[in-house]
Design a protein around this motif. Structure first.
Motif, PDB file in Angstrom:
ATOM      1  N   MET A 255       0.829  -1.200   0.000  1.00  4.98           N
ATOM      2  CA  MET A 255       0.000   0.000   0.000  1.00  4.98           C
ATOM      3  C   MET A 255       0.871   1.260   0.000  1.00  4.98           C
ATOM      4  O   MET A 255       0.606   2.216  -0.739  1.00  4.98           O
ATOM      5  CB  MET A 255      -0.915  -0.027   1.220  1.00  4.98           C
ATOM      6  N   PHE A 261      -4.945   3.477  -3.532  1.00  6.47           N
ATOM      7  CA  PHE A 261      -5.575   2.258  -3.022  1.00  6.47           C
ATOM      8  C   PHE A 261      -7.062   2.345  -3.328  1.00  6.47           C
ATOM      9  O   PHE A 261      -7.680   3.393  -3.134  1.00  6.47           O
ATOM     10  CB  PHE A 261      -5.362   2.118  -1.521  1.00  6.47           C
ATOM     11  N   SER A 273      -8.690  -0.857   5.855  1.00  2.00           N
ATOM     12  CA  SER A 273      -7.738  -0.603   4.763  1.00  2.00           C
ATOM     13  C   SER A 273      -7.826   0.828   4.244  1.00  2.00           C
ATOM     14  O   SER A 273      -6.803   1.416   3.857  1.00  2.00           O
ATOM     15  CB  SER A 273      -7.966  -1.593   3.624  1.00  2.00           C
ATOM     16  N   ALA A 277      -4.584   3.347   4.307  1.00  4.68           N
ATOM     17  CA  ALA A 277      -4.060   4.072   3.143  1.00  4.68           C
ATOM     18  C   ALA A 277      -3.894   5.553   3.462  1.00  4.68           C
ATOM     19  O   ALA A 277      -2.847   6.153   3.186  1.00  4.68           O
ATOM     20  CB  ALA A 277      -4.991   3.879   1.944  1.00  4.68           C
TER      21      ALA A 277
END
Length: 352
Positions: A255, A261, A273, A277
């Motif tokens: 990442m 992302f 997630s 990011a």
């Protein structure tokens, strides 16, 4: 203060499991005596993690911690019967043991809205918890409609910003980065909720305008026949960097090296997630199916054209930085308050 976390623990590296792992590490770093009762499919040795694989084994272990007066924090999705049975069994009567539960899934509101019986069972299952943590306002509203007292619910993302620590990039990650002028990244799961087909359609459009683009995908299901069929039929097979399943630290390393992302989900709670990011300064594009953190580029759910457009906007704007909430200190304060209330309550009962 002693805290038992109950939930999935990596591997695999799903959202709930990653949060349990990060919260466990956060509490240990703050000097809290903490253990994990791992009810998932992992089993890899880890400090202070107890794998349980049968209901009987789970019941025996849990009963021991409740008897000893540990604060118990359950982590579950809330979008299926098994999840609610877990919630109910961990809420059995144990006056010396405060109970907290975090409900993680963006599918929870639809699941509970399906029938009155589900809502009644959810209200009964949550009655034994001192506090309920909802990862989003939508989850909170669904619980309130079930009859859970609003003052009992804390809305806070299941995210520990202090634990976002990328590991070393694997050779495969380094090679993927070197091959692509523009590298996008996406966490994959075979469930349609993760939006693979939509992402592939958008990727084809992005590639038409940005030669040299590639999409690094990681997670379960990337070796399947269905995955490869969808890639071929969408005409994006040559645009993919398939990294299979990554350790969480390696996923963060990928990442951190990506230009953006993507989170093309059809439903979501509060995606770890996405926040990872933004914490890493990586532009993030996500569907508008729920409230996203400030700084996220959102696209209309199910719209491949808008997804491609938002990816272009994110890439043109470049690196960004979002505010990183940290559940560790918040939950630690909650545990301390509940522990003090339990001790005070016990002293009052003893004096009567």
């Amino acid at each position: 203060m002693r805290v038992l976390l109950v939930g999935d623990y990596p591997p695999p590296h799903g959202g709930v499991a990653v949060h349990v792992q990060q919260l466990h590490a956060s509490l240990r770093e703050r000097g809290v005596e903490t253990m994990v009762l791992d009810i998932g499919k992992g089993g890899r040795p880890a400090p202070d993690v107890i794998p349980v694989r049968t209901p009987a084994q789970y019941g025996r272990k849990l009963a021991g911690f409740l008897h000893e007066g540990w604060t118990v924090h359950v982590h579950t999705s809330g979008n299926n019967p098994k999840s609610w049975m877990l919630a109910a069994t961990a809420a059995v009567h144990a006056p010396r043991s405060p109970r907290v539960i975090t409900l993680h899934s963006g599918l929870l509101p639809d699941y509970l809205a399906h029938s009155l019986s589900r809502r009644v069972f959810a209200r009964m299952a949550l009655a034994g918890y001192s506090r309920v943590v909802a990862v989003s306002g939508a989850v909170r509203e669904a619980l309130v409609r079930c009859g859970v007292p609003p003052e009992k619910i804390l809305v806070y993302p299941a995210f520990c910003g202090s634990q976002v620590r990328p590991g070393e990039a694997t050779p495969a990650i380094q090679e993927a980065r070197a091959r692509r002028k523009t590298l996008l990244a996406m966490a994959h799961h075979p469930s349609p909720v993760y939006g693979r087909a939509l992402m592939f359609r958008a990727l084809r459009r992005i590639a038409d305008e940005r030669p040299g683009v590639g999409l690094a995908v990681f997670g379960p299901g990337t070796r399947s026949e269905e995955f490869m069929r969808d890639a071929r039929e969408s005409g994006v097979e040559a645009l993919l960097e398939n990294l299979w399943e990554l350790e969480h630290a390696q996923a963060l390393a990928l990442m951190a090296r990506s230009d953006a992302f993507i989170r093309p989900t059809t439903h979501d709670g509060d995606a770890i997630s996405v926040r990872e990011a933004l914490t890493l300064g990586v532009p993030c594009v996500a569907s508008d199916v729920c409230v996203r953190p400030q700084g996220t580029y959102t696209f209309r759910a199910g719209d491949a054209v808008d997804l491609a457009a938002q990816v272009h906007h994110a890439l043109e704007a470049g690196p960004t930085q979002g505010v990183s909430p940290d559940a560790g200190p918040v939950l630690m304060k909650l545990y301390e308050d509940l522990t003090q209330s339990t001790i005070l309550g016990g002293e009052i009962d003893a004096a009567r």
